[in-house]
Design a protein around this motif. Sequence first.
Motif, PDB file in Angstrom:
ATOM      1  N   MET A   1       0.835  -1.212   0.000  1.00 29.50           N
ATOM      2  CA  MET A   1       0.000   0.000   0.000  1.00 29.50           C
ATOM      3  C   MET A   1       0.865   1.255   0.000  1.00 29.50           C
ATOM      4  N   LYS A   2       0.379   2.257  -0.666  1.00 29.48           N
ATOM      5  CA  LYS A   2       1.051   3.556  -0.670  1.00 29.48           C
ATOM      6  C   LYS A   2       0.880   4.168   0.722  1.00 29.48           C
ATOM      7  N   PRO A   3       1.982   4.652   1.347  1.00 29.76           N
ATOM      8  CA  PRO A   3       1.861   5.161   2.723  1.00 29.76           C
ATOM      9  C   PRO A   3       1.033   6.441   2.791  1.00 29.76           C
ATOM     10  N   ALA A   4       0.378   6.619   3.928  1.00 29.34           N
ATOM     11  CA  ALA A   4      -0.471   7.790   4.111  1.00 29.34           C
ATOM     12  C   ALA A   4       0.377   9.013   4.412  1.00 29.34           C
ATOM     13  N   ALA A   5       0.012  10.135   3.832  1.00 28.81           N
ATOM     14  CA  ALA A   5       0.614  11.403   4.224  1.00 28.81           C
ATOM     15  C   ALA A   5      -0.055  11.822   5.529  1.00 28.81           C
ATOM     16  N   ALA A   6       0.566  12.722   6.253  1.00 29.84           N
ATOM     17  CA  ALA A   6      -0.040  13.220   7.486  1.00 29.84           C
ATOM     18  C   ALA A   6      -1.087  14.270   7.114  1.00 29.84           C
ATOM     19  N   GLN A   7      -2.056  13.823   6.327  1.00 31.94           N
ATOM     20  CA  GLN A   7      -3.018  14.780   5.800  1.00 31.94           C
ATOM     21  C   GLN A   7      -4.021  15.215   6.861  1.00 31.94           C
ATOM     22  N   LYS A   8      -4.457  16.459   6.732  1.00 37.82           N
ATOM     23  CA  LYS A   8      -5.437  16.992   7.650  1.00 37.82           C
ATOM     24  C   LYS A   8      -6.821  16.500   7.241  1.00 37.82           C
TER      25      LYS A   8
ATOM     26  N   GLU B   1     -21.960  -9.337   8.562  1.00 36.63           N
ATOM     27  CA  GLU B   1     -20.819 -10.024   7.958  1.00 36.63           C
ATOM     28  C   GLU B   1     -20.705  -9.688   6.468  1.00 36.63           C
ATOM     29  N   GLY B   2     -21.838  -9.672   5.776  1.00 36.71           N
ATOM     30  CA  GLY B   2     -21.835  -9.359   4.349  1.00 36.71           C
ATOM     31  C   GLY B   2     -21.464  -7.907   4.087  1.00 36.71           C
ATOM     32  N   LEU B   3     -21.945  -7.008   4.947  1.00 29.60           N
ATOM     33  CA  LEU B   3     -21.602  -5.587   4.788  1.00 29.60           C
ATOM     34  C   LEU B   3     -20.131  -5.362   5.120  1.00 29.60           C
ATOM     35  N   PHE B   4     -19.649  -6.050   6.159  1.00 28.01           N
ATOM     36  CA  PHE B   4     -18.221  -5.964   6.488  1.00 28.01           C
ATOM     37  C   PHE B   4     -17.382  -6.382   5.276  1.00 28.01           C
ATOM     38  N   ARG B   5     -17.751  -7.504   4.688  1.00 29.98           N
ATOM     39  CA  ARG B   5     -16.993  -7.980   3.521  1.00 29.98           C
ATOM     40  C   ARG B   5     -17.057  -6.981   2.368  1.00 29.98           C
ATOM     41  N   SER B   6     -18.201  -6.326   2.205  1.00 34.32           N
ATOM     42  CA  SER B   6     -18.333  -5.343   1.121  1.00 34.32           C
ATOM     43  C   SER B   6     -17.330  -4.214   1.293  1.00 34.32           C
ATOM     44  N   PHE B   7     -17.329  -3.609   2.481  1.00 33.11           N
ATOM     45  CA  PHE B   7     -16.396  -2.501   2.718  1.00 33.11           C
ATOM     46  C   PHE B   7     -14.948  -3.004   2.679  1.00 33.11           C
ATOM     47  N   ALA B   8     -14.704  -4.159   3.263  1.00 30.36           N
ATOM     48  CA  ALA B   8     -13.340  -4.703   3.310  1.00 30.36           C
ATOM     49  C   ALA B   8     -12.811  -4.979   1.902  1.00 30.36           C
ATOM     50  N   GLU B   9     -13.659  -5.526   1.043  1.00 28.94           N
ATOM     51  CA  GLU B   9     -13.216  -5.796  -0.336  1.00 28.94           C
ATOM     52  C   GLU B   9     -12.814  -4.512  -1.043  1.00 28.94           C
ATOM     53  N   VAL B  10     -13.603  -3.462  -0.834  1.00 26.18           N
ATOM     54  CA  VAL B  10     -13.273  -2.188  -1.479  1.00 26.18           C
ATOM     55  C   VAL B  10     -11.938  -1.674  -0.946  1.00 26.18           C
ATOM     56  N   ILE B  11     -11.782  -1.686   0.365  1.00 26.91           N
ATOM     57  CA  ILE B  11     -10.537  -1.185   0.974  1.00 26.91           C
ATOM     58  C   ILE B  11      -9.330  -1.980   0.481  1.00 26.91           C
ATOM     59  N   GLU B  12      -9.458  -3.302   0.485  1.00 26.34           N
ATOM     60  CA  GLU B  12      -8.340  -4.159   0.072  1.00 26.34           C
ATOM     61  C   GLU B  12      -8.003  -3.969  -1.407  1.00 26.34           C
ATOM     62  N   ARG B  13      -9.035  -3.866  -2.224  1.00 32.06           N
ATOM     63  CA  ARG B  13      -8.780  -3.743  -3.662  1.00 32.06           C
ATOM     64  C   ARG B  13      -8.214  -2.384  -4.032  1.00 32.06           C
ATOM     65  N   VAL B  14      -8.659  -1.347  -3.317  1.00 28.07           N
ATOM     66  CA  VAL B  14      -8.077  -0.017  -3.552  1.00 28.07           C
ATOM     67  C   VAL B  14      -6.628  -0.029  -3.058  1.00 28.07           C
ATOM     68  N   GLY B  15      -6.400  -0.657  -1.892  1.00 27.54           N
ATOM     69  CA  GLY B  15      -5.030  -0.908  -1.426  1.00 27.54           C
ATOM     70  C   GLY B  15      -4.164   0.333  -1.319  1.00 27.54           C
TER      71      GLY B  15
ATOM     72  N   VAL C   1     -15.466  -0.165  -6.157  1.00 29.82           N
ATOM     73  CA  VAL C   1     -14.000  -0.241  -6.223  1.00 29.82           C
ATOM     74  C   VAL C   1     -13.469   0.760  -7.250  1.00 29.82           C
ATOM     75  N   LYS C   2     -14.063   0.757  -8.414  1.00 26.12           N
ATOM     76  CA  LYS C   2     -13.594   1.638  -9.494  1.00 26.12           C
ATOM     77  C   LYS C   2     -13.646   3.100  -9.068  1.00 26.12           C
ATOM     78  N   MET C   3     -14.753   3.493  -8.484  1.00 26.64           N
ATOM     79  CA  MET C   3     -14.929   4.909  -8.164  1.00 26.64           C
ATOM     80  C   MET C   3     -14.084   5.314  -6.954  1.00 26.64           C
ATOM     81  N   THR C   4     -13.950   4.432  -5.980  1.00 26.78           N
ATOM     82  CA  THR C   4     -13.134   4.746  -4.807  1.00 26.78           C
ATOM     83  C   THR C   4     -11.662   4.847  -5.197  1.00 26.78           C
ATOM     84  N   ARG C   5     -11.223   3.909  -6.013  1.00 22.28           N
ATOM     85  CA  ARG C   5      -9.827   3.911  -6.483  1.00 22.28           C
ATOM     86  C   ARG C   5      -9.510   5.236  -7.186  1.00 22.28           C
ATOM     87  N   GLU C   6     -10.423   5.661  -8.032  1.00 21.46           N
ATOM     88  CA  GLU C   6     -10.209   6.895  -8.796  1.00 21.46           C
ATOM     89  C   GLU C   6     -10.195   8.111  -7.860  1.00 21.46           C
ATOM     90  N   ALA C   7     -11.081   8.110  -6.879  1.00 23.15           N
ATOM     91  CA  ALA C   7     -11.126   9.239  -5.935  1.00 23.15           C
ATOM     92  C   ALA C   7      -9.814   9.346  -5.163  1.00 23.15           C
TER      93      ALA C   7
END
Lengths: 309, 309
Positions: B1-8, B122-136, B94-100
């Motif tokens: 993963m690309k490291p986070a900047a200390a963004q405000k 559990e299903g909602l957790f997996r939904s958000f988790a998949e997006v986070i992991e795929r955006v990476g 995933v597509k839209m989050t990655r682009e943002a």
Amino acid sequence: MKPAAAQKRIEGVLAPVVTPFRADLAPDADRFVRHCRWLMKSGCAGLAVFGTNSEANSMSVEEKLELLDALLKGGVPAAALMPGTGHCALSDSVKMTREAVRLGCGGVLMLPPFYYKGVADEGLFRSFAEVIERVGDERLRLYLYHIPPVSNVPITLELIERLLARYPGIVAGVKDSSGEWPNTRAMLERFKDRGFDVFAGSEVFLLDNMRAGGKGCITATGNVNPGAIDKVFRNWRSGDADKLQAGISATRKIVQKVPMIPALKAIVAHFGNDAAWQTVRPPLVELTPEQDRQVISELKAAGFSMPGL
Amino acid sequence: MKPAAAQKRIEGVLAPVVTPFRADLAPDADRFVRHCRWLMKSGCAGLAVFGTNSEANSMSVEEKLELLDALLKGGVPAAALMPGTGHCALSDSVKMTREAVRLGCGGVLMLPPFYYKGVADEGLFRSFAEVIERVGDERLRLYLYHIPPVSNVPITLELIERLLARYPGIVAGVKDSSGEWPNTRAMLERFKDRGFDVFAGSEVFLLDNMRAGGKGCITATGNVNPGAIDKVFRNWRSGDADKLQAGISATRKIVQKVPMIPALKAIVAHFGNDAAWQTVRPPLVELTPEQDRQVISELKAAGFSMPGL
């Protein structure tokens, strides 16, 4: 508009085909085509691909169009297809409906835009009208998809009246998944003689629907029990119709004791000896091992099978 | 993963920006950019573009990405943007989050997949988790969008707990549009000291939210009344905070007597002297002339204005 051919309308049993996913959750075109071909030779008159049971709303327009392409290349006749093409976004619904018509699909099954709740019939009328006008093709056969327990956006009799008056021949029918027979009956009484084909949203209502002038059913369990359901469709006038109906209703009852979509996939996985079928896309989750054992063992005890799968 | 900047992190008043459409219902990028720039100079700390009030779910991913591109080219800073990126389809989210994230947006505001109802956490957790992991990408700041009156898919405290434990720093907060202050308060009590920023979904709760440790509000009427709402945000510790709060609550009350989204557009159309703003996409419908007259005349009587629009 391109003139309509004197095409025969789809009648009988349609499955809202479950969509197989690979381990990485990408749609699995090979397994999809294989299952569709099995359904067509096992009792389905048509395939309502990309329905609720297909996890269609968990896929992008592009993913669905790729599956549709694979299906046609795999030899499934376009005239037997009634893909779901209704999205929240007007632009998505137009794109997918246009493509379905261009490919020669027998019809499309269209959800209303389902994000905003409590919208006026005027807004829903405009939604369907915009799609019809933008597609601009007399070959379009649009079946309205009434599934208030999931969409939470009902398609009222008044809305059907307006759409049918404005677009006769194009607005071709409805799938009623309200689960309320009085609603299906009301649709039949008011619209069945005006070129409007009513499909029950569950085989539980198939015999009632046929006796009242309906054209068949589009049902989740059509994915696993198409032969027996088709037998009711073909023999609804016969003396043993009630007995046949009781049989398919009993099978349905077993399946819907557990969550329907993962259950259908578990059944295909078990009877097709192909565990990969169990995968669902979030936000759905697969059956627990206990749920899986329960539905399979009850089906086996009832003599259920999926010949040729 | 690309490291986070200390963004405000974004704090303050955000508008879920209304989206202008041309007569042919295509998104109108010029008017959109103009309104966004007005909002940023009139009190908004950030812009929650592509929210419920933006008719975002009535647009395709492509249409939204084009508007986002226009906004950045128009000089609106990416760090101030919190676009809505949650869709029914995992692939779209995933597509839209990655682009943002790639464009440097300060955050994303994510609906849960909202077609299937009654799904397990559990299903909602997996939904958000998949997006986070795929955006990476560690730069992702994901704000959960809890709006059960519209989505009909709630984000529970238990789900937040799981996501925050698994993705601290990335799961950055919530917009609570439940309309229930006890729910917002419960989110604050449990999560506010864990890097989880709570935004009220309406300015009616802004002062309560600030006093309880929240970070601002993301509110429909931020589209038309950003200055006065921002004044409450900036002065919440002052002696006249209650009086200021009463003022913005009274303005909101006038607006929400009629359907909110077309009302906001009618107000922008009137005070900006630009009737094209009235256009909405189906399934929404514009205000009736009578509703339009009512909301405008009541706002005028209350001394409302939109300086610089």
